[in-house]
Write a protein that holds these residues in place. Structure first.
Motif, PDB file in Angstrom:
ATOM      1  N   ALA A 101       0.836  -1.210   0.000  1.00 41.23           N
ATOM      2  CA  ALA A 101       0.000   0.000   0.000  1.00 41.23           C
ATOM      3  C   ALA A 101       0.870   1.260   0.000  1.00 41.23           C
ATOM      4  CB  ALA A 101      -0.929  -0.014   1.214  1.00 41.23           C
ATOM      5  N   ILE A 102       1.938   1.219   0.796  1.00 38.65           N
ATOM      6  CA  ILE A 102       2.811   2.405   0.873  1.00 38.65           C
ATOM      7  C   ILE A 102       3.510   2.637  -0.471  1.00 38.65           C
ATOM      8  CG2 ILE A 102       4.870   3.338   2.006  1.00 38.65           C
ATOM      9  CD1 ILE A 102       3.941   1.755   4.541  1.00 38.65           C
ATOM     10  N   GLU A 122       1.146   4.024  -3.013  1.00 37.52           N
ATOM     11  CA  GLU A 122       0.906   5.461  -2.832  1.00 37.52           C
ATOM     12  C   GLU A 122       1.985   6.271  -3.551  1.00 37.52           C
ATOM     13  OE1 GLU A 122       0.986   9.397  -0.892  1.00 37.52           O
ATOM     14  OE2 GLU A 122       2.584   7.911  -0.817  1.00 37.52           O
ATOM     15  N   GLY A 148      -0.225   6.710  -6.744  1.00 29.52           N
ATOM     16  CA  GLY A 148      -0.977   7.826  -6.190  1.00 29.52           C
ATOM     17  C   GLY A 148      -2.085   7.429  -5.246  1.00 29.52           C
ATOM     18  N   SER A 149      -2.226   6.155  -4.970  1.00 26.75           N
ATOM     19  CA  SER A 149      -3.300   5.744  -4.075  1.00 26.75           C
ATOM     20  C   SER A 149      -2.843   4.536  -3.267  1.00 26.75           C
ATOM     21  CB  SER A 149      -4.539   5.388  -4.897  1.00 26.75           C
ATOM     22  OG  SER A 149      -5.517   4.856  -4.067  1.00 26.75           O
ATOM     23  N   PHE A 150      -3.190   4.529  -1.985  1.00 24.93           N
ATOM     24  CA  PHE A 150      -2.792   3.399  -1.148  1.00 24.93           C
ATOM     25  C   PHE A 150      -3.458   2.110  -1.616  1.00 24.93           C
ATOM     26  CE2 PHE A 150      -1.903   6.866   1.849  1.00 24.93           C
ATOM     27  CZ  PHE A 150      -0.673   6.473   2.338  1.00 24.93           C
TER      28      PHE A 150
END
Lengths: 531, 413
Positions: free
Chosen positions: B341-342, B345, B349-351
């Motif tokens: 998830a990191i 991001e 641009g999104s987790f």
């Protein structure tokens, strides 16, 4: 709602039924299973039903009903549908109830003093019960090397290890709750848009309190490497074998008979922007150099590339993609001279103006900004300015005049039209003497611009739940009670407690107790998990 | 072109592990220390070149070698060898070693089927230090789940009392007969009914233009009576036999997946990106080969009754199952979900983007969360958790190869 609920322990609880249900483990297991199954079903639904069908006119009553069901359940975007979000919400509520219920329990366990009454612990409550003919003293000495002494009285010694692990499950749940809150907050706020342009263009987005000027954009390619598939002479595909000379490669290819053959080709015939294995070619990185502008002032210079977004004032700009199909003539220059005259044509000032820079007009409230330079100025069908070629056929410089009360006017000054002046208020303006004009062919870069809220919860959630998981799974809380009826009698009783890894604990205790020729009897009851 | 050094070392390790696995298998029957020595030496002899191959590839390609499926599977097998060594040392029980050794072989076989070309350059999205964290942790977690599944498989197959053993193997032939009865039903459905029902599926009646209604209709026709018969069979089946058949069915499915992989690798079976129902095509082949594999395995084990004679310590296997899941779950959570998830991001641009691979990882995580809750709080252990481990591993395999079918942001993996 406040009807009494009988707990497992037989106590009567006065909690609301719904709360009691949410905090049970059974409910948590069910909601996890339901979410898992529906996630799987949603994943497959995209494979089974054509989303375009939703937009078609229904062919009959059955089809209309089908579309109604499909639309009501928002199956075109199942993971953002009301029912999926609802289930995630219920899971979050369950987590919340669990955290509230467990916190006092964990606190009590954490702060509880060990029971030193020899009658308080017995073989019926201990997962591992050992009797040994060895006196207690040497055994305690050995045990204390792997378990810290928690309490020591005349008849009872208590050793304990990894007590911190008691907090593991609670911290994990708190962390997950924070992640759920962060996700929830983020889904109801924030902005998301896409914007891009060519070198020299300025990118802006709704609510973004700054602008970004694109200074350059380039695509970096990997150098040739043995084993790489390449397109040669724009016609055939081969695989690089090894360097033939400084500027040529041996390339392996199949001929029409299907046989492998080696061909030597010079570098200029080999295309490095194409690879059979990937659609993006042999691309190493996309790099946009940008300058952040606030009220027209340059405040920051950065490079944006994949994995390295620009983060500024709560906004993030990502290198999202680029547009190789629409190249444009990109120009730059060092500076122009801004000639300021009065309305009669008398020259008042000659002001140097750098590209992207600005100058305050003396005795006027106007500020003039220097923008793009187009060597072959044309207007397209939407009356947008562009350069028809890289030749200096009709060079023009873009000037932006800003005045008080939000006054703005964009003007083009044509360099080959001597005396072509634009009048604004009491002054006339003209750009002349362009220095070092440069013309290249450029491609557009495209950014994804995001502002997300609730990320603080997410980061905190990551940290707290990671810590919780480490405590939970990589530390095992163990307590050992050693009782000795009398120092003179060679009989020692050992009661060992742990919630996890009982067989491993048994192995460890076996190794510690079976020494010095003592007679050891060990009873293991892994089904006993509560203490 | 000659294979690169790391691929040559991979094949050396492959054969060494194979000898190791055979040695341990022979030891199970012969119980002579020579075989455990040979097995251990073989595994050590395989582990060293595999480790060298990993670092050579890292140095040669200039990036952490976890950027494609071959590299992922190779590292998973490497991790399984580490688990093998750790559990052998921890429990000092050669039976455990013998049970884990086939996991290594399975993963090596899967890796051997995949393209191994080390010259692939890293695409921009993968040029991040998160690649190492995300993929390493996820693969170690997946390796631990694989070990749990292997131990669970043996638990279901072999852990029972003497009395149970007698009961288990005597009547079990009834089930393959029932399964065999289903095959003509499926063939009849495939051949005769398909044309008639091609446009009459339930979804079609609701107005949805199915992309390939035949396959779905036939799958339904096959699965509905199969479900009823299976259910009927199990009602009259002692639980120990049911457990045995669960284990057999899973091993059959695994062999089926392997056979499908070989067919894919040899290009006998092609899954093209313009074939929307390719996942059913793949699993159709898997099911057919799986059924045959299960039947053959049953024949081999049922008549030989080897499994029942092993006298394995069920509690120990149960703990190794739990221990493996307990090792893998945090690593998978931290690696596949959190680190993923990191990184997402930073890169996208999104987790979280609800990409098929992300959903797959979430489903696995939800499943193992339910597993651990059931174990801690409901006291589930033994056969129940063994079955859960096998289901979890099957889901993990589906997620691992899922990007071949579903596409999405992880389609390059």
């Amino acid at each position: 709602m406040n009807s009494p609920v009988t707990t497992l322990a037989g106590n009567v609880s006065r909690k609301p039924k719904l709360w009691a249900m949410l905090s049970t483990m059974k409910f948590a297991i069910w909601i996890l299973i339901v979410l898992g199954v529906l996630s799987l079903a949603s994943l497959f639904s995209g494979e089974l039903v054509d989303p375009l069908w939703m937009k078609q006119e229904p062919s009959g009553a059955g089809a209309a009903f089908g579309q109604l069901v499909y639309k009501t359940l928002e199956m075109d975007q199942p993971f953002s549908s009301w029912w999926y979000r609802g289930l995630l919400g219920v899971l979050s509520l369950s987590l919340f109830a669990c955290v509230l219920e467990r916190t006092p329990i964990v606190w009590r366990m954490w702060s509880r003093k060990p029971e030193l009454d020899p009658r308080a612990v017995n073989e019926r409550t201990a997962p591992i019960y050992i009797t040994t003919s060895e006196p207690s003293k040497p055994l305690i000495d050995r045990l204390s090397k792997s378990l810290g002494t928690r309490a020591d009285s005349d008849g009872v010694w208590v050793g304990e290890s990894h007590r911190l692990a008691l907090w593991g499950p609670l911290l994990t749940h708190i962390g997950l709750l924070l992640l759920a809150i962060g996700g929830l907050v983020g889904s109801f706020g924030g902005t998301h848009s896409r914007a891009g342009g060519y070198a020299g263009d300025i990118v802006a987005a709704e609510d973004m309190p700054f602008e970004v000027r694109i200074d350059s954009f380039r695509v970096e390619y990997y150098p040739f490497q043995p084993g790489q598939w390449v397109l040669v002479d724009g016609e055939w595909i081969g695989r690089l074998v090894e360097r033939d000379s400084d500027n040529s490669w041996k390339i392996e290819r199949r001929n029409q008979m299907g046989e492998l053959e080696l061909v030597s080709m010079e570098d200029e015939w080999i295309s490095n922007d194409w690879d059979i294995r990937s659609t993006g070619g042999n691309i190493k990185q996309y790099i946009s150099s940008v300058t952040v502008l606030e009220d027209g002032q340059e405040v920051l210079e950065r490079q944006i590339s994949v994995n390295t977004p620009l983060r500024y004032r709560g906004f993030r700009l990502y290198q999202s993609s680029y547009d190789p199909d629409n190249p444009r003539v990109i120009t730059s220059y060092d500076q122009v001279t801004l000639v300021v005259s009065d309305t009669l044509g008398n020259v008042l000032n000659r002001l140097p103006l750098k590209q992207g820079g600005s100058v305050q007009v003396p005795d006027d409230s106007l500020t003039i900004f220097a923008g793009r330079f187009l060597p072959d100025f044309k207007l397209d069908s939407r009356r947008q300015a562009y350069s028809a070629s890289g030749n200096m056929a009709n060079p023009a410089v873009e000037l932006l005049a800003r005045g008080p009360n939000g006054y703005e006017r964009l003007i083009w000054s044509f360099l080959q039209m001597q005396g072509h002046q634009i009048t604004i208020g009491a002054h006339r303006f003209e750009a002349t003497e362009i220095q070092n004009p440069n013309t290249t062919i450029g491609i557009a870069t495209i950014f994804e611009i995001r502002r997300t809220i609730g990320t603080e919860f997410l980061w905190l959630g990551f940290v707290v739940s990671s810590l919780g998981l480490i405590l939970c799974f990589y530390m095992t809380h163990r307590i050992v009670y050693v009782q000795s009826p009398s120092a003179d009698i060679p009989l020692t009783r050992v009661y060992a407690f742990s919630k996890k890894m009982i067989r491993g604990f048994e192995h460890d205790l076996e190794a510690i107790t079976k020494q010095n020729g003592a007679t050891v009897e060990m009873t293991v009851q892994p089904e006993i998990v509560s203490y | 072109m000659a294979p690169s050094l790391d691929v040559q070392l991979f094949w050396f390790s492959f054969w060494a592990y194979l000898i190791g696995w055979l040695s341990f298998t022979i030891w199970l029957a012969a119980r002579k220390p020579f075989w455990t020595k040979l097995g251990s030496i073989s595994f050590a002899a395989g582990f060293i070149p595999q480790t060298i191959a990993f670092f050579w590839r890292w140095n040669h390609t200039g990036h952490f070698p976890m950027s494609n499926m071959y590299e992922y599977m190779a590292v998973m097998s490497w991790m399984a060898v580490v688990s093998f060594a750790f559990l052998t040392w921890r429990y000092k029980n050669w039976v455990i070693s013998a049970l884990i050794s086939p996991v290594v072989i399975m993963l090596m076989v899967a890796a051997s089927l995949l393209p191994k070309d080390p010259s692939q350059q890293l695409m921009p999205a993968l040029r991040s230090s998160w690649l190492m964290i995300h993929v390493t942790l996820a693969s170690v977690g997946a390796g631990a789940f694989a070990v749990a599944a292997a131990v669970s498989f043996v638990y279901l197959l072999a852990v029972r009392s003497e009395e149970e053993t007698k009961r288990a193997f005597t009547p079990s032939f009834k089930i393959p007969m029932r399964v065999l009865v289903l095959i003509p039903v499926a063939i009849a459905a495939l051949g005769g009914v398909s044309d008639a029902l091609a446009n009459q599926s339930a979804m079609q009646l609701l107005g949805a233009p199915m992309r390939n209604s035949n396959v779905l209709v036939l799958l339904g026709i096959y699965l509905v009576p199969a479900g009823f018969i299976w259910n009927y069979s199990f009602k009259k089946t002692p639980s120990v036999e049911a457990r045995y058949w669960t284990a057999i069915a899973f091993s059959g499915l695994f062999m089926g997946a392997l056979a499908s992989g070989i067919l894919l690798s040899s290009q006998t079976l092609a899954l093209t990106s313009d074939s929307p129902l390719r996942i059913f095509e793949f699993f159709g082949v898997t099911l057919v080969f799986g059924t045959l594999g299960a039947f053959l395995l049953h024949t081999a084990l049922g008549f030989g009754r080897v499994a029942g004679k092993l006298h394995l310590d069920g509690r120990l296997l149960d703990e190794v199952n739990y221990r493996s899941v307990a090792l893998g779950y945090p690593l998978y959570t931290l690696g596949a979900l959190f680190a993923g998830a990191i990184w997402a991001e930073s890169a996208w641009g999104s987790f979280w983007s609800w990409d098929p691979k992300e959903v797959g990882a979430l489903i696995i995580w939800l499943f193992y969360s339910a597993f651990l809750h059931a174990r801690y709080q409901r006291g589930w252990s033994g056969p129940r958790t063994a079955v859960l481990s096998l289901i979890g591993f099957a889901m993990m395999m589906l997620s691992l190869f899922g990007n071949y079918f579903f596409g999405g942001l992880h389609a390059y993996a």
